[in-house]
Design an enzyme around this catalytic site. Structure first.
Site, PDB file in Angstrom:
ATOM      1  N   CYS A   1       1.182  -1.198  -4.244  1.00  0.00           N
ATOM      2  CA  CYS A   1      -0.031  -0.412  -3.630  1.00  0.00           C
ATOM      3  C   CYS A   1      -0.941  -1.553  -3.194  1.00  0.00           C
ATOM      4  CB  CYS A   1      -0.456   0.562  -4.559  1.00  0.00           C
ATOM      5  SG  CYS A   1      -1.547  -0.224  -5.947  1.00  0.00           S
TER       6      CYS A   1
ATOM      7  N   CYS B   1       0.710   1.027   0.785  1.00  0.00           N
ATOM      8  CA  CYS B   1       0.487  -0.330   1.229  1.00  0.00           C
ATOM      9  C   CYS B   1       0.759  -0.550   2.721  1.00  0.00           C
ATOM     10  CB  CYS B   1       1.223  -1.445   0.321  1.00  0.00           C
ATOM     11  SG  CYS B   1       2.845  -1.459   0.560  1.00  0.00           S
TER      12      CYS B   1
ATOM     13  N   CYS C   1       3.619  -4.063   3.397  1.00  0.00           N
ATOM     14  CA  CYS C   1       4.701  -4.362   2.215  1.00  0.00           C
ATOM     15  C   CYS C   1       5.920  -5.035   3.076  1.00  0.00           C
ATOM     16  CB  CYS C   1       5.005  -2.707   1.800  1.00  0.00           C
ATOM     17  SG  CYS C   1       3.865  -2.126   0.788  1.00  0.00           S
TER      18      CYS C   1
END
Length: 142
Positions: free
Chosen positions: A18, A92, A96
């Site tokens: 996250c 995210c 990511c």
């Protein structure tokens, strides 16, 4: 032919990601560690990690008997993604990392940042249900 057993099988590695690695991903990692034991390797990271774990997330997990207070937010690295079999993202966005051949899931969960315990409990409970389903899928009990 030699029989295989769980002890000789490599255990899967799961990475929870996250933004801040201070709430959702830490709660998920805490549950996975507690519920799967040594059957699964657990990692967590954030695209922009905070300095400390969200204190309300810590309190919510303590209600479940899981202490994540000593965990430290970590930066998301290419190596963490490469070393993982399953990558679970939680808001995210484009930060990511993506590598072909990995199993990816994006869990749409509210961010506990700035929320009180009453708002964090349902997020925690949703995470637990998802973690239990993940365990049943990738490392069911023998």
């Amino acid at each position: 032919m030699t029989p295989t057993n769980a002890a000789t099988q490599p255990k899967p590695t799961v990475l929870f990601v996250c933004v801040h690695n201070a709430g959702r991903s830490q709660m998920a990692a805490g549950y996975l560690q507690a519920l799967a034991g040594d059957r699964i390797q657990v990692l967590s990271a954030g695209s922009a990690p905070k300095d400390t774990i969200n204190t309300v997330a810590v309190a919510a997990m303590l209600e479940e008997g899981i202490d994540i207070a000593t965990n430290t937010p970590k930066i998301l690295t290419d190596e963490a993604v490469q070393d993982s079999d399953v990558v679970i993202t939680m808001g995210c966005g484009d930060a990511c990392k993506f590598y072909p051949g990995k199993r990816y899931e994006d869990w749409q969960l509210d961010d506990p940042a700035g929320q009180g315990i009453e708002a964090v409990r349902p997020i925690r409970d949703d995470i637990r249900a998802r973690v239990e389903a993940l365990i049943a899928d990738i490392a069911p009990a023998a």
